[in-house]
Design a protein around this motif. Sequence first.
Motif, PDB file in Angstrom:
ATOM      1  N   THR A 298      -1.412  -2.330   8.418  1.00 24.89           N
ATOM      2  CA  THR A 298      -1.637  -0.749   9.748  1.00 24.89           C
ATOM      3  C   THR A 298      -3.319  -1.259   9.738  1.00 24.89           C
ATOM      4  OG1 THR A 298      -0.638   0.863   7.604  1.00 24.89           O
ATOM      5  CG2 THR A 298      -1.511   1.471   9.675  1.00 24.89           C
ATOM      6  N   LEU A 299      -2.954  -0.500  11.874  1.00 26.76           N
ATOM      7  CA  LEU A 299      -4.020  -0.077  12.031  1.00 26.76           C
ATOM      8  C   LEU A 299      -4.427   0.430  12.703  1.00 26.76           C
ATOM      9  CD1 LEU A 299      -5.590  -2.735  13.627  1.00 26.76           C
ATOM     10  CD2 LEU A 299      -4.295  -2.256  15.253  1.00 26.76           C
ATOM     11  N   THR A 300      -6.172   0.720  11.841  1.00 27.95           N
ATOM     12  CA  THR A 300      -6.145   1.657  12.000  1.00 27.95           C
ATOM     13  C   THR A 300      -7.964   2.219  12.819  1.00 27.95           C
ATOM     14  OG1 THR A 300      -7.102   4.344  11.491  1.00 27.95           O
ATOM     15  CG2 THR A 300      -6.488   2.024   9.724  1.00 27.95           C
ATOM     16  N   SER A 301      -8.174   3.188  13.177  1.00 28.99           N
ATOM     17  CA  SER A 301      -9.863   3.231  14.517  1.00 28.99           C
ATOM     18  C   SER A 301     -10.560   3.857  12.549  1.00 28.99           C
ATOM     19  CB  SER A 301      -9.809   3.798  15.097  1.00 28.99           C
ATOM     20  OG  SER A 301      -9.843   5.530  15.057  1.00 28.99           O
ATOM     21  N   ALA A 302     -10.114   3.953  11.479  1.00 27.09           N
ATOM     22  CA  ALA A 302     -10.620   4.761  10.626  1.00 27.09           C
ATOM     23  C   ALA A 302     -10.041   4.363   8.612  1.00 27.09           C
ATOM     24  CB  ALA A 302     -11.369   6.215  10.995  1.00 27.09           C
ATOM     25  N   LEU A 303     -10.673   3.872   8.550  1.00 25.24           N
ATOM     26  CA  LEU A 303      -9.955   3.949   6.363  1.00 25.24           C
ATOM     27  C   LEU A 303      -9.417   5.362   6.815  1.00 25.24           C
ATOM     28  CD1 LEU A 303     -11.691   0.764   4.753  1.00 25.24           C
ATOM     29  CD2 LEU A 303      -9.469   1.405   6.300  1.00 25.24           C
ATOM     30  N   PRO A 304      -8.340   6.091   5.808  1.00 19.25           N
ATOM     31  CA  PRO A 304      -7.975   6.571   4.933  1.00 19.25           C
ATOM     32  C   PRO A 304      -8.923   7.243   4.693  1.00 19.25           C
ATOM     33  CG  PRO A 304      -6.342   5.401   4.569  1.00 19.25           C
ATOM     34  CD  PRO A 304      -7.386   4.945   5.438  1.00 19.25           C
ATOM     35  N   ARG A 305      -9.477   8.547   3.732  1.00 13.99           N
ATOM     36  CA  ARG A 305     -10.218   8.973   2.822  1.00 13.99           C
ATOM     37  C   ARG A 305      -9.666   9.062   1.551  1.00 13.99           C
ATOM     38  NH1 ARG A 305     -12.975  13.841   5.338  1.00 13.99           N
ATOM     39  NH2 ARG A 305     -14.502  13.615   7.322  1.00 13.99           N
ATOM     40  N   ASP A 306      -8.409   9.336   1.517  1.00 20.93           N
ATOM     41  CA  ASP A 306      -7.557   9.197   0.014  1.00 20.93           C
ATOM     42  C   ASP A 306      -6.992   7.229  -0.352  1.00 20.93           C
ATOM     43  OD1 ASP A 306      -5.525   9.413   2.435  1.00 20.93           O
ATOM     44  OD2 ASP A 306      -4.114  10.567   1.540  1.00 20.93           O
ATOM     45  N   LEU A 307      -7.315   6.510   0.105  1.00 20.93           N
ATOM     46  CA  LEU A 307      -7.673   5.271  -0.515  1.00 20.93           C
ATOM     47  C   LEU A 307      -7.442   4.906  -1.882  1.00 20.93           C
ATOM     48  CD1 LEU A 307     -10.238   2.898   1.157  1.00 20.93           C
ATOM     49  CD2 LEU A 307      -7.375   3.161   1.558  1.00 20.93           C
ATOM     50  N   PRO A 308      -6.802   4.316  -3.080  1.00 18.28           N
ATOM     51  CA  PRO A 308      -6.416   4.449  -4.166  1.00 18.28           C
ATOM     52  C   PRO A 308      -7.629   3.503  -4.806  1.00 18.28           C
ATOM     53  CG  PRO A 308      -3.886   4.125  -3.174  1.00 18.28           C
ATOM     54  CD  PRO A 308      -5.556   3.630  -2.108  1.00 18.28           C
ATOM     55  N   ALA A 309      -7.432   4.381  -6.138  1.00 15.20           N
ATOM     56  CA  ALA A 309      -8.636   3.796  -6.686  1.00 15.20           C
ATOM     57  C   ALA A 309      -9.185   2.124  -7.097  1.00 15.20           C
ATOM     58  CB  ALA A 309      -8.823   4.006  -7.621  1.00 15.20           C
TER      59      ALA A 309
ATOM     60  N   VAL B 228     -11.219  -4.284   5.943  1.00 14.93           N
ATOM     61  CA  VAL B 228     -10.253  -4.666   5.210  1.00 14.93           C
ATOM     62  C   VAL B 228      -9.432  -3.186   4.168  1.00 14.93           C
ATOM     63  CG1 VAL B 228      -8.329  -5.885   4.629  1.00 14.93           C
ATOM     64  CG2 VAL B 228      -9.587  -6.923   6.780  1.00 14.93           C
ATOM     65  N   ALA B 229      -8.150  -3.458   4.034  1.00 15.25           N
ATOM     66  CA  ALA B 229      -8.780  -2.202   2.601  1.00 15.25           C
ATOM     67  C   ALA B 229      -7.005  -2.983   2.044  1.00 15.25           C
ATOM     68  CB  ALA B 229      -8.374  -0.945   2.612  1.00 15.25           C
ATOM     69  N   ALA B 230      -7.188  -2.996   0.621  1.00 14.76           N
ATOM     70  CA  ALA B 230      -5.587  -3.906   0.314  1.00 14.76           C
ATOM     71  C   ALA B 230      -5.353  -3.180  -0.828  1.00 14.76           C
ATOM     72  CB  ALA B 230      -6.188  -5.917   0.537  1.00 14.76           C
ATOM     73  N   VAL B 231      -4.163  -2.742  -0.963  1.00 14.58           N
ATOM     74  CA  VAL B 231      -3.823  -1.689  -1.214  1.00 14.58           C
ATOM     75  C   VAL B 231      -2.279  -2.714  -2.190  1.00 14.58           C
ATOM     76  CG1 VAL B 231      -2.708   0.033  -1.957  1.00 14.58           C
ATOM     77  CG2 VAL B 231      -4.723   0.126  -0.370  1.00 14.58           C
ATOM     78  N   PRO B 232      -2.099  -2.593  -3.614  1.00 21.49           N
ATOM     79  CA  PRO B 232      -0.992  -2.749  -3.593  1.00 21.49           C
ATOM     80  C   PRO B 232      -0.068  -2.460  -3.151  1.00 21.49           C
ATOM     81  CG  PRO B 232      -2.120  -3.026  -5.824  1.00 21.49           C
ATOM     82  CD  PRO B 232      -3.052  -2.325  -4.533  1.00 21.49           C
ATOM     83  N   THR B 233       1.604  -2.840  -2.260  1.00 22.59           N
ATOM     84  CA  THR B 233       2.509  -2.513  -2.254  1.00 22.59           C
ATOM     85  C   THR B 233       3.508  -1.933  -3.284  1.00 22.59           C
ATOM     86  OG1 THR B 233       4.718  -2.718  -0.820  1.00 22.59           O
ATOM     87  CG2 THR B 233       4.088  -4.270  -2.605  1.00 22.59           C
ATOM     88  N   SER B 234       3.863  -0.961  -3.146  1.00 24.95           N
ATOM     89  CA  SER B 234       5.247  -0.305  -3.866  1.00 24.95           C
ATOM     90  C   SER B 234       6.452  -0.424  -3.218  1.00 24.95           C
ATOM     91  CB  SER B 234       4.735   1.314  -3.743  1.00 24.95           C
ATOM     92  OG  SER B 234       5.484   1.824  -2.305  1.00 24.95           O
ATOM     93  N   SER B 235       7.356  -1.906  -2.340  1.00 31.50           N
ATOM     94  CA  SER B 235       8.289  -1.875  -2.131  1.00 31.50           C
ATOM     95  C   SER B 235       8.150  -3.117  -3.005  1.00 31.50           C
ATOM     96  CB  SER B 235       8.126  -2.571  -0.288  1.00 31.50           C
ATOM     97  OG  SER B 235       7.233  -1.915   0.369  1.00 31.50           O
ATOM     98  N   ALA B 236       9.774  -2.967  -2.742  1.00 33.38           N
ATOM     99  CA  ALA B 236       9.931  -4.420  -3.988  1.00 33.38           C
ATOM    100  C   ALA B 236      10.513  -5.531  -3.219  1.00 33.38           C
ATOM    101  CB  ALA B 236      11.910  -3.618  -4.713  1.00 33.38           C
ATOM    102  N   ARG B 237      11.224  -6.603  -3.637  1.00 36.60           N
ATOM    103  CA  ARG B 237      11.048  -7.720  -3.402  1.00 36.60           C
ATOM    104  C   ARG B 237      12.459  -8.290  -2.998  1.00 36.60           C
ATOM    105  NH1 ARG B 237       9.947 -13.604  -5.790  1.00 36.60           N
ATOM    106  NH2 ARG B 237       9.629 -14.924  -4.159  1.00 36.60           N
ATOM    107  N   CYS B 238      12.929  -8.488  -1.017  1.00 33.40           N
ATOM    108  CA  CYS B 238      14.274  -8.226  -0.839  1.00 33.40           C
ATOM    109  C   CYS B 238      15.004 -10.121  -1.292  1.00 33.40           C
ATOM    110  CB  CYS B 238      13.971  -8.710   1.039  1.00 33.40           C
ATOM    111  SG  CYS B 238      16.368  -9.074   1.397  1.00 33.40           S
ATOM    112  N   PRO B 239      15.816  -9.564  -2.011  1.00 32.75           N
ATOM    113  CA  PRO B 239      16.616 -10.099  -2.488  1.00 32.75           C
ATOM    114  C   PRO B 239      17.084 -11.718  -1.716  1.00 32.75           C
ATOM    115  CG  PRO B 239      18.137  -8.556  -2.433  1.00 32.75           C
ATOM    116  CD  PRO B 239      17.105  -8.339  -1.774  1.00 32.75           C
TER     117      PRO B 239
END
Length: 991
Positions: free
Chosen positions: A918-929, A955-966
């Motif tokens: 995601t490309l943004t001009s400001a990081l969201p305030r509700d970033l996960p812990a 850069v904010a790196a957040v673990p993805t909730s998506s699954a791995r495509c088979p």
Amino acid sequence: MLLWRIAAVSKSVARWGPTARRGAVLHPALSFTSSRCQNVSSTEGTAQREVSQNAGQYRDSVLLPRTEFPMKLTGQKLVDREMQIQRECGFSELYTWQRARKAKKEYCLHDGPPYANGDPHMGHALNKILKDIRNRFEMLRGRQVHYVPGWDCHGLPIELKALGELGTTGLSPMQIRQKAREFAEGAIARQRAAFQRWGVMADWDNCYYTFDGSYEAAQLRIFQEMHSKGLIYQDYKPVFWSPSSRTALAEAELQYNPQHKSKAIYATFTLAMLPPEMAEVAGELGTISALVWTTQPWTIPANQAVCFMPNAQYSVVKRADSSQLLLVASDRVASLAILLGTELESVGSFTGAQLEGVVCHHPTIPGKEVPLLPANHVNMGKGTGLVHTAPAHGMEDYSVASDFKLPVECMVDEEGRFTELAGPELCSQYVMGEGNDTVISMLKAVGALVKEEECVHSYPYDWRTKQPVVIRPSKQWFINITSLKDKAKEVLAKVRVMPESARGSLLAQLDRRPYWCISRQRSWGVPIPVFYHKDTGEPLINRHTVSHVAQLFSEKGSDCWWEMPLDSLLPPEVLLKSKAGDVTQYVRGDDVLDIWFDSGTSWAAVLQVSNPTADVYVEGKDQIGGWFQSSLLTSVAVQKKAPYKALVVHDFVVSEKGDKMSKSVGNIVDPDTIINGGEDLNVSPPYGADVLRWWVAKSNVFSEIQIGPSALTSARDNISKLRSTLKFLLGNLQGFDPRTQAVDPKQMHYIDQYLLHLLRDYSIKMTDAYSDFDAGRATRCLCDPGFHLFVELGCSCQTVLEEILDGLTRSIAPILPHLAEEVYLHAPGHEEGETLFKSGWIKSSPVWRRPGLEEAVEGACAIRDSFLSSIPGHNAAEFELIIEIEPGLLFELMESLQEEPSSSFSQLTELMMTARTTLTSALPRDLPADALISKGSFLINLEGGVIREDSAYQVAAVPTSSARCPRCRRYTSESPDCLCSRCQTILTGAQ
């Protein structure tokens, strides 16, 4: 570095691959073409229903690399494959083909003739391969290469081989010449076969040989032109003489032994006639003696003068231990006092000018007086400041004799023994042995020996026999170097010399000798075309006699000098034009020309008549005083210019320990063993010719070049890595035809365009490296780890990958012709029977240059590196990124890689190697812990610094909730048993 930058981009591009397009898709694990999907259901629903089945069902929809190009070739298979490549790809016909084609420019590398007296060795390999790398490069870039290999076929080493087989007594010149020719021809055959095996490109059926009649005739024409200008003359003067070879030697035929041992002496010459100032000192104190120093005591009997420096100060000193009065240079008094072990008290000082007119008694010849004479060659750095002068045995001494009309008496014969002129006590004694000792004893007997010591110093040896030489006068033929020197220096200033440091040595060689002795007292060589009057000894030589002999040599070879009757060599019409008498009044000369004159006239015999100037001469540093020098002097004499535009001066091959290679030491490395293996293949495996060529290319040829197991293993490993890279490229291009399926660069993803941009830079760097005779720089580019990452991690378009393969293959071709042609046989897009070397150099396009795109991709790589540093030990694919950049130039560049705010399949995501970006001009305030934050900045520098902006980012790196495509294995699916949207699109055949 260029390749590092390519690698940085490639990591992500290779990992994910692009949207499927026929002929454009390339990554091996994730690339597809619609032809692979024809038997898959055309509806999205059907594809989704099949997702829950075994993931192996998608294997057929993934393009895996496939090629018959072998990953590895070793042992006899490697050797056989190289020979097969040479046959199939027409190595033997390539030179003739390129000479027949039309070309705008010619490139002439004139081959310095190797000596035809032995088997091929590592020095040959270094020299011939170095030349071939440049020739193949020039041919690939479209020039018509002029390269005619040659051999130096005359000379003493070959003659000695012949004499060794025939014996040394009662042989006619023709018997010696016939055997010498046979020996030379055998050596040539062995060397030629080796050069061909190494892949050296040439017309091997049309080489030049200095014993060919046509070559000898061209040589005589140069001789005549120089003689007519007064540059070649006969004279009686000192020359370097080899008692072991019984012939005169040129400077280039000397080998200086730095560990030569001599008996150095300090001897006195009693002053007989003194100037008034010195006479006053002598009247009060006694006899004064001039003290001289020499490392050649055997030359004392030939002394004709004692020389002093005119502007130096001299002192008469009194020895404290004996009251002996000695005349020495004032600057040498302190050193002499230490040497003699006594105090030296100065009792009078004089200028050099005051010594003029002083006469000395010769110490070993009663009644003979010799003068003190001024001379500028007197050295104050050693000795006594007074130089014993024997004009018959020293070049500088002879110069003094010429200035002051001193006699030049030779007391030494051709065997290096004293003649009767030296007196009964010395007659027949070897001057470098017992004769030297006898002279010292004679000096001691008359009280003239002040001190004797052993001296280790550099001394000239015969380079063939490895025995010391002497300087003795002889009636020889000479070239006047003094008259050519200034012009030679002038034209040499316009010649490019690599390395530049070699220029000083070339100039020093010109300054070292005032003349060049070109006559030799041997049978195996080109006879000097001169006839001597039986009664007067006067030489008969002019343009009429030489032209006639040259024509005979051209038709029959120089053997006719001994085979034909004198009246055929000197017919009536030639005698008439020469205004000479009857042929019975003459005899033919016995001397032959110096082999350096043989090879030094090769420019006239081999290069094109219209422009006998080569682009470059490439030889070892020993040719600074040899072929480089003799070629320059003969060319300047005749055409007032250098025969070359550039000189490349390489160093010598040494063992892996840095030692000179020697049969006696047992550290010789045989190039044939390198290629084909030795008796024990475990110890000496076959490496093939390309490994030998890579070793040459990778070496710094301007310093000593080491060869041994580690160097060869390194070369083999480098080529193996290249081979692996090339196999990867070929495998990914299976089924692709660039002639019909290539994608226009404007339609490519930015990443692909960027890789073409870097490929263009790479091609320019490789072109510059080869053009600068720096194959080592080319190998460093190829060995860069980033280079292999760039290729093996790939890009997103088969068109780009084919361009990379093509550029890489052509860039290695000058060094590794066997490997390059092998790759070309497997590469797509070629007509059957087409070979790489007939298809040109790297084909890069100016439209590939995209500087702005460079900043965009490299900016993304900088952001990615910041992110990766924040997740050590974790898989980047399991994260989603939020990239914050303040509005500005960097933000706009990142937008060009991802038009939508958030995406799993954008080019920016592929570069980040993540699940989503995601490309943004400001990081969201509700970033996960558990979000990981990293920061950085990137300096944008465009248009040569006109546009500069240092942009910060987070850069904010957040673990993805998506699954791995088979199928594609990316974290872009809604659930583990569901295909991601891109794979669904591919399987349904949608574009």
